[in-house]
Every structure is written in C-alpha cells, then in structure tokens.
Design a protein around this motif. Structure first.
Motif, short mmCIF file in Angstrom:
data_model
loop_
_atom_site.label_atom_id
_atom_site.label_comp_id
_atom_site.label_asym_id
_atom_site.label_seq_id
_atom_site.Cartn_x
_atom_site.Cartn_y
_atom_site.Cartn_z
N MET A 1 1.11 -1.31 -0.07
CA MET A 1 -0.09 -0.09 0.03
C MET A 1 0.83 1.22 -0.22
SD MET A 1 -3.52 -0.92 2.56
CE MET A 1 -2.37 -1.71 3.75
N LEU A 2 1.88 1.34 0.73
CA LEU A 2 2.73 2.60 0.81
C LEU A 2 3.70 2.62 -0.71
CD1 LEU A 2 4.08 2.03 4.58
CD2 LEU A 2 2.44 3.66 3.63
N GLU A 3 3.95 1.54 -0.99
CA GLU A 3 4.58 1.49 -2.55
C GLU A 3 3.71 2.14 -3.38
OE1 GLU A 3 5.26 -1.84 -5.37
OE2 GLU A 3 7.13 -1.74 -3.92
N GLU A 4 2.40 1.60 -3.49
CA GLU A 4 1.46 2.24 -4.45
C GLU A 4 1.10 3.63 -4.12
OE1 GLU A 4 -1.03 0.72 -6.76
OE2 GLU A 4 0.57 -0.87 -6.74
N ALA A 5 1.20 4.24 -2.92
CA ALA A 5 1.04 5.58 -2.35
C ALA A 5 2.08 6.42 -2.95
CB ALA A 5 0.71 5.78 -1.06
N GLU A 6 3.36 6.11 -2.80
CA GLU A 6 4.49 6.83 -3.38
C GLU A 6 4.50 6.64 -4.77
OE1 GLU A 6 8.00 8.60 -3.08
OE2 GLU A 6 6.75 8.22 -1.25
N GLN A 7 4.24 5.66 -5.43
CA GLN A 7 4.11 5.76 -7.08
C GLN A 7 3.05 6.78 -7.50
OE1 GLN A 7 3.30 1.59 -8.21
NE2 GLN A 7 5.41 1.20 -8.16
N ALA A 8 1.89 6.79 -6.76
CA ALA A 8 0.94 7.94 -6.92
C ALA A 8 1.72 9.31 -6.87
CB ALA A 8 -0.52 7.57 -6.19
N ARG A 9 2.48 9.65 -5.67
CA ARG A 9 3.00 10.77 -5.55
C ARG A 9 4.00 11.41 -6.31
NH1 ARG A 9 1.98 9.43 0.01
NH2 ARG A 9 4.27 8.57 0.14
N ALA A 10 4.37 10.11 -6.90
CA ALA A 10 5.96 10.39 -7.83
C ALA A 10 5.20 10.84 -9.37
CB ALA A 10 6.58 9.15 -7.83
N ALA A 11 3.99 10.09 -9.54
CA ALA A 11 3.21 10.48 -10.86
C ALA A 11 2.48 11.51 -10.95
CB ALA A 11 2.30 9.39 -11.13
N ALA A 12 2.23 12.32 -9.72
CA ALA A 12 1.33 13.64 -9.69
C ALA A 12 2.45 14.79 -10.08
CB ALA A 12 0.92 13.76 -8.29
#
Length: 160
Positions: free
Chosen positions: A149-160
């Motif tokens: 879940m934290l990896e998914e959140a980090e990927q979402a932040r990086a993509a934003a």
C-alpha cells in the motif's frame, strides 16, 4: 485483499478469480522472506489442512524451500491445540511445552526454521525465544500488505 487465515487459502484461487482487486496470498511474502533469508528447509505448522495440503506448501516449495515431514501424531496434536484451545482463546501451558518440544525435534530433523502457518499459533509460541527461528505468516502477510500500500501511494505521489 487479504485473507488473514492460512486455512482459508484453500479457496484462494476461487476467490482471486472472482474479485476485481489484487489478493495477496499469505504464503507468498512468507516464501519470499524465507528465500531472502536463505532458509532452505522449514517445518510448516498449522491446521492439519495447512500442514498436509498444497495450498500453502506448494507456494513455499516453488521458491526452492524444502518442507520437513512432520509425524502424523504431531500433526494431530498441533491441530488439536489450535481447534480445542487457541481458537477458543485458551493458551494452555502444557501445550506451549509440547510445541517447544516439537520445535526441538524438528531442529534434530535439520529444519532451519519453523513457519507458523496458523494465526492462532503465535498465542502459544514465543516467536523470539525458540531453538529455531520462527516465521509468523500472519505478521509477514500484514507487513507485506502495508509495504504494498505504501509503495502504491509513493508511486501515485511520484506520478503527480
């Protein structure tokens, strides 16, 4: 999705095929952790189903992990402890001693570690004070879910 019980993973394939979200199998992060720790031979403790059927065993074996054969009398005793005591919220000192004796016996059979393949077993087994390292599938499973879940959140932040 997590199924927080080893025995319910008997139906993992059917569940995973009928939902539209990822389902993290309890044995996968445990197998990955064992492999990363270079543990090649383990004893899997759990209900008689988990100890004898392939739904957890095969996932560990697919990572090159050899499973120690456990005597049928011990399989029955561990199963009894789980269903007659731990699942009812009872931690019996005599059963704790039996599990410790079993782990000592498993070490003599060249097990490098014990995998607690039942969420209730952590109630009776001190995961830090045994003759062998103890891997608790429930704790490993939960940690892997949080990391995902934290990896998914980090990927979402990086993509934003």
């Amino acid at each position: 999705m997590l199924m927080a019980c080893n025995t319910t993973h008997k139906v993992y394939d059917a569940v995973a095929a009928n939902v539209d979200i990822p389902v993290l199998h309890i044995a996968d992060p445990t197998g990955d952790r064992l492999a990363a720790d270079r543990i090649g031979r383990v004893a899997l403790l759990g209900t008689r189903f988990t100890m004898t059927e392939p739904y957890v065993r095969s996932r560990l074996e697919s990572r090159g992990i050899d499973l120690v054969t456990i005597d049928p009398a011990w399989i029955a005793e561990v199963d009894r402890i789980i269903f007659e005591e731990l699942a009812r919220g009872r931690v019996v000192r005599d059963s704790q001693r039996k599990l410790k004796t079993l782990m000592t016996e498993l070490a003599k059979h060249k097990a490098q570690a014990v995998v607690l393949g039942c969420t209730e077993l952590a109630l009776a087994v001190d995961t830090r004070a045994n003759v062998l390292p103890v891997y608790d599938t429930a704790a490993i499973h939960a940690r892997a879910a949080v990391e995902w879940m934290l990896e998914e959140a980090e990927q979402a932040r990086a993509a934003a």
